[in-house]
Write a protein that holds these residues in place. Sequence first.
Motif, PDB file in Angstrom:
ATOM      1  N   LEU A 111      41.361  30.695  33.339  1.00 24.27           N
ATOM      2  CA  LEU A 111      41.340  32.096  32.917  1.00 24.27           C
ATOM      3  C   LEU A 111      40.983  33.028  34.071  1.00 24.27           C
ATOM      4  N   TYR A 112      40.061  32.609  34.907  1.00 25.38           N
ATOM      5  CA  TYR A 112      39.698  33.409  36.088  1.00 25.38           C
ATOM      6  C   TYR A 112      40.907  33.578  36.997  1.00 25.38           C
ATOM      7  N   GLN A 135      33.841  29.562  26.152  1.00 28.73           N
ATOM      8  CA  GLN A 135      35.301  29.673  26.121  1.00 28.73           C
ATOM      9  C   GLN A 135      36.007  28.386  25.696  1.00 28.73           C
ATOM     10  N   ILE A 186      43.067  36.474  28.138  1.00 28.76           N
ATOM     11  CA  ILE A 186      43.092  36.511  29.601  1.00 28.76           C
ATOM     12  C   ILE A 186      42.306  37.739  30.045  1.00 28.76           C
ATOM     13  N   PRO A 187      41.341  37.562  30.935  1.00 29.46           N
ATOM     14  CA  PRO A 187      40.566  38.720  31.404  1.00 29.46           C
ATOM     15  C   PRO A 187      41.460  39.737  32.106  1.00 29.46           C
ATOM     16  N   ALA A 231      36.212  38.441  34.509  1.00 27.56           N
ATOM     17  CA  ALA A 231      36.394  37.039  34.121  1.00 27.56           C
ATOM     18  C   ALA A 231      35.053  36.311  34.152  1.00 27.56           C
ATOM     19  N   PRO A 255      39.603  40.077  37.769  1.00 27.02           N
ATOM     20  CA  PRO A 255      38.690  39.011  38.198  1.00 27.02           C
ATOM     21  C   PRO A 255      37.211  39.346  37.987  1.00 27.02           C
ATOM     22  N   SER A 264      43.376  35.960  35.689  1.00 30.95           N
ATOM     23  CA  SER A 264      42.950  37.367  35.704  1.00 30.95           C
ATOM     24  C   SER A 264      43.474  38.122  36.923  1.00 30.95           C
ATOM     25  N   THR A 298      40.668  32.415  23.722  1.00 31.67           N
ATOM     26  CA  THR A 298      40.081  33.312  24.713  1.00 31.67           C
ATOM     27  C   THR A 298      41.187  34.126  25.363  1.00 31.67           C
ATOM     28  N   SER A 354      37.663  27.913  32.050  1.00 33.20           N
ATOM     29  CA  SER A 354      37.186  29.178  32.600  1.00 33.20           C
ATOM     30  C   SER A 354      37.806  29.441  33.967  1.00 33.20           C
TER      31      SER A 354
END
Length: 155
Positions: free
Chosen positions: A82-83, A12, A19-20, A26, A23, A86, A17, A79
Amino acid sequence: MSQDDIYSGLAQLGEKTAIPANPEGAVLERVPNPQAGTRYAVRFTAPEFTSLCPITGQPDFAHLVIDYVPGDWLVESKSLKLYLMSFRNHGAFHEDCTVSIGRRLAELLAPQWLRVGGYWYPRGGIPIDVFFQTGRAPGDVWIPDQGVPPYRGRG
């Protein structure tokens, strides 16, 4: 181990990347700790954490503080961002969000110690603070107070 080796497996970092969606989807990434064997603390602060009430769909907001003493691994910060993002369309109670974040990080990193403070803003007039910790804080590492005062409203 060279710096190139440490970062070579990241998918990532440096990439666009999305957004998931949740969760569970992610991807949290980790890198080898270049200072493994040295005890020190790492702090991440997310003052605009957002999730949804699983019943009403109303937004919930929190100030999250994540502290950990790394072992062999560090969490890659993009990461982690992003997590945490999510959760913004994810329905879960405050307790579930906070504890899930702590457990997932503990499982990924196997840190010497980790704590998550979830300082949730009031909705319906009641703030909820949720705390997760993997054990006693190490006595030989400076772990500052999380710096979030108890909720006092206008008082």
